[in-house]
Write an enzyme that holds these catalytic residues in place. Structure first.
Site, PDB file in Angstrom:
ATOM      1  N   ASP A  18      37.253  27.377  28.017  1.00  0.00           N
ATOM      2  CA  ASP A  18      36.479  28.561  27.615  1.00  0.00           C
ATOM      3  C   ASP A  18      36.563  28.811  26.112  1.00  0.00           C
ATOM      4  OD1 ASP A  18      34.798  30.672  28.090  1.00  0.00           O
ATOM      5  OD2 ASP A  18      36.385  32.061  28.675  1.00  0.00           O
ATOM      6  N   ASN A  30      33.760  28.120  23.800  1.00  0.00           N
ATOM      7  CA  ASN A  30      32.833  27.333  22.957  1.00  0.00           C
ATOM      8  C   ASN A  30      31.900  28.233  22.152  1.00  0.00           C
ATOM      9  OD1 ASN A  30      33.929  25.157  24.236  1.00  0.00           O
ATOM     10  ND2 ASN A  30      32.114  24.628  25.437  1.00  0.00           N
ATOM     11  N   TRP A  38      33.704  30.091  19.379  1.00  0.00           N
ATOM     12  CA  TRP A  38      34.063  29.144  18.309  1.00  0.00           C
ATOM     13  C   TRP A  38      32.861  28.964  17.372  1.00  0.00           C
ATOM     14  CZ3 TRP A  38      32.281  24.530  16.438  1.00  0.00           C
ATOM     15  CH2 TRP A  38      33.160  23.764  15.662  1.00  0.00           C
ATOM     16  N   HIS A  42      29.396  23.996  22.209  1.00  0.00           N
ATOM     17  CA  HIS A  42      29.494  23.145  23.409  1.00  0.00           C
ATOM     18  C   HIS A  42      29.673  21.677  23.017  1.00  0.00           C
ATOM     19  CE1 HIS A  42      28.749  26.549  25.880  1.00  0.00           C
ATOM     20  NE2 HIS A  42      27.486  26.696  25.530  1.00  0.00           N
ATOM     21  N   ASN A  99      27.038  30.228  35.837  1.00  0.00           N
ATOM     22  CA  ASN A  99      26.539  29.911  34.495  1.00  0.00           C
ATOM     23  C   ASN A  99      25.013  29.737  34.453  1.00  0.00           C
ATOM     24  OD1 ASN A  99      29.536  28.064  33.540  1.00  0.00           O
ATOM     25  ND2 ASN A  99      28.940  30.144  32.954  1.00  0.00           N
ATOM     26  N   ARG A 152      22.888  32.175  32.349  1.00  0.00           N
ATOM     27  CA  ARG A 152      22.723  32.081  30.882  1.00  0.00           C
ATOM     28  C   ARG A 152      21.276  31.734  30.525  1.00  0.00           C
ATOM     29  NH1 ARG A 152      28.349  29.833  28.338  1.00  0.00           N
ATOM     30  NH2 ARG A 152      29.676  31.094  29.669  1.00  0.00           N
ATOM     31  N   ARG A 155      43.760  28.625  31.222  1.00  0.00           N
ATOM     32  CA  ARG A 155      42.511  29.143  30.671  1.00  0.00           C
ATOM     33  C   ARG A 155      42.673  29.326  29.174  1.00  0.00           C
ATOM     34  NH1 ARG A 155      37.904  32.821  33.133  1.00  0.00           N
ATOM     35  NH2 ARG A 155      36.464  32.686  31.393  1.00  0.00           N
TER      36      ARG A 155
END
Ligand code: IPE
Ligand code: IPE
Ligand code: MG
Length: 253
Positions: A23, A25, A28, A40, A71, A74, A190
């Site tokens: 978790d 990405n 970041w 990603h 997901n 998204r 995690r």
């Protein structure tokens, strides 16, 4: 992953099986003013570093969360970026993984995946099925709840079809999960500072150790994984019993 697989170092204290919720990405990328897609992409590099480091730490199996059943919520562009990464990762790395003796298994529902991804998934599993040096399980279109529901449904369907499946027990249900046959999960990690499972390995988490690391996934690698191993080795897994001699003596006396 080096061309020649490194010999796993003996690790009597484990962990044998590390599961990772990769978790952070998006955060970041955001922190660098970059589009999430680049986060990603860097995440894939972190995955490669982590897979390479795992056997050197005595780990025999990694399960990584790549895409959850939630997901799909998204934006379509992000979902399509993530699917695209599967295509390029498999195209660029499958041969290397295979040469290193890695068996790849995909956990999750095949229905709902784009047809070419479902095809890549099947081909990847088939072409590495003979490997036994390392097991890499990629949870993709995976949800812990749906995995349990699917296992229960299959059990009752087989029963309805007249098979002698026996009663539904922890063993029979567990044997129908997508993780069946692999080593038990020793630790669930995690990254990114979040402290929740987000529908990952709910059944398998029963007695797994939990480790939370503040590092964002694209920054992950050998050092962070070594820290997991160190933390794990300091834990006392009791499975509801009394593991240490002192506890047993206290209970008896
Ligand atoms: C994890 O990073 C990768 C996937 C869920 C596919 P995120 O995309 O969740 O990153 P954050 O949590 O938004 O930072
Ligand atoms: C879990 O992360 C899924 C993956 C890492 C693939 P999420 O980023 O989707 O989880 P939430 O939404 O923060 O719970
Ligand atoms: Mg996230």
């Amino acid at each position: 992953m080096p061309a020649e697989p490194q010999k796993p170092s003996p690790a009597p204290d484990g962990p044998r099986h590390v599961a990772l919720i990769m978790d952070g990405n998006g955060r970041w990328a955001q922190a660098r003013g970059l589009p999430r897609a680049l986060g990603h992409r860097e995440g894939v590099q972190a995955l490669k570093r982590t897979i390479e480091a795992a056997p050197t730490l005595g780990i025999q199996c990694l399960t990584v969360f790549g895409f959850s059943t939630e997901n799909w919520r998204r934006p379509v562009e992000e979902v399509s970026d993530l699917m695209g990464l599967v295509r390029t990762y498999v195209a660029s790395d499958l041969k290397r993984l295979d040469r290193a003796g890695v068996r790849v298994r995909i956990l999750g529902r095949r229905e709902g995946l784009p047809a070419d991804i479902a095809d890549i998934v099947s081909r990847t599993e088939t072409s590495t099925a003979h490997n036994d040096k390392f097991l890499l399980q990629v949870a993709f279109n995976y949800g812990g709840q749906s995995d349990i529901v699917d296992a229960a449904r299959r059990h009752f369907e087989r029963q309805r079809a007249g098979e002698a499946v026996g009663p539904l027990t922890e063993e029979t249900l567990g044997a129908g999960l997508s993780t069946a046959g692999g080593p038990p999960v020793d630790v669930i990690v995690r990254t990114s500072g979040e402290r929740r499972l987000s529908n990952f390995l709910l059944w398998e988490a029963a007695y797994a150790e939990l480790v939370y690391q503040d590092i964002l996934w694209p920054d992950y690698g050998a050092e962070a994984l070594a820290d997991v191993v160190e933390q794990y080795r300091r834990r006392d897994r009791r499975y509801g019993g009394l593991a240490s001699g002192a506890d047993v003596a206290r209970a008896a006396g």
